[in-house]
Design an enzyme around this catalytic site. Structure first.
Site, PDB file in Angstrom:
ATOM      1  CD  GLN A  78      -3.085   0.994   2.077  1.00  0.00           C
ATOM      2  OE1 GLN A  78      -3.201   0.053   2.832  1.00  0.00           O
ATOM      3  NE2 GLN A  78      -3.919   2.006   2.093  1.00  0.00           N
ATOM      4  CG  PHE A  79       1.341   3.766  -3.620  1.00  0.00           C
ATOM      5  CD1 PHE A  79       1.250   5.144  -3.770  1.00  0.00           C
ATOM      6  CD2 PHE A  79       0.391   2.966  -4.243  1.00  0.00           C
ATOM      7  CE1 PHE A  79       0.238   5.708  -4.532  1.00  0.00           C
ATOM      8  CE2 PHE A  79      -0.614   3.505  -5.006  1.00  0.00           C
ATOM      9  CZ  PHE A  79      -0.699   4.893  -5.153  1.00  0.00           C
ATOM     10  CB  THR A  80      -2.042   5.315  -0.161  1.00  0.00           C
ATOM     11  OG1 THR A  80      -2.554   4.156   0.505  1.00  0.00           O
ATOM     12  CG2 THR A  80      -2.414   5.288  -1.633  1.00  0.00           C
TER      13      THR A  80
END
Length: 150
Positions: A78-80
């Protein structure tokens, strides 16, 4: 490396209508990676996650670990998690590692977690649009950042 760990009674990941991961008692781990992350971060974070005492013991006190309860885990990239929201209303993801750096680190993290836990870890699919379902048990949600170890 930043992780959001959620104690779950069940969790699953679906991609394009097909369930690719499913667990009962254990942890759902959302993982965000930056360019500066290295093997040291992987080792420390995997060890912390399998040993953190957030499962109830026989007295109902959070005093046992994922290792103790022989729980399962799902890891979802989850890059966010690496978003910066300091300026304006649109998050910046400039700190998030690009796939050429993030994918090998993500895969090494999963392997290290498997080694530390002694069992296969289920995963989502890096970069895919995933639907993640969970029943957060407690609820218990912990954020761990390898850049804030002290």
């Amino acid at each position: 490396m930043k992780a959001v760990i959620q104690r779950v009674s069940k969790a699953s990941v679906t991609i394009e209508g097909k369930q690719v991961a499913s667990i009962k008692n254990g942890l759902l781990i959302l993982l965000g990676i930056i360019n500066e992350d290295a093997q040291e971060d992987i080792n420390w974070l995997a060890n912390k996650i399998v040993n953190i005492r957030i499962f109830n013991d026989d007295s109902g006190v959070m005093n046992t670990s994922l290792l103790d309860v022989k729980g399962d885990a799902i890891v979802v990239s989850q890059f966010t998690l690496q978003a910066s929201t300091k300026k304006g209303n649109r998050p910046s993801y400039i700190k998030a590692a690009k796939p050429d750096i993030a994918i090998p680190l993500y895969e090494r993290f999963v392997k290290q977690l498997e080694k530390d836990l002694g069992k296969t870890i289920q995963t989502g699919q890096f970069g895919a649009n995933m639907q993640v379902e969970l029943i957060n048990d407690g609820p218990v949600t912990i954020i761990i950042d390898t850049k804030n170890k002290e």
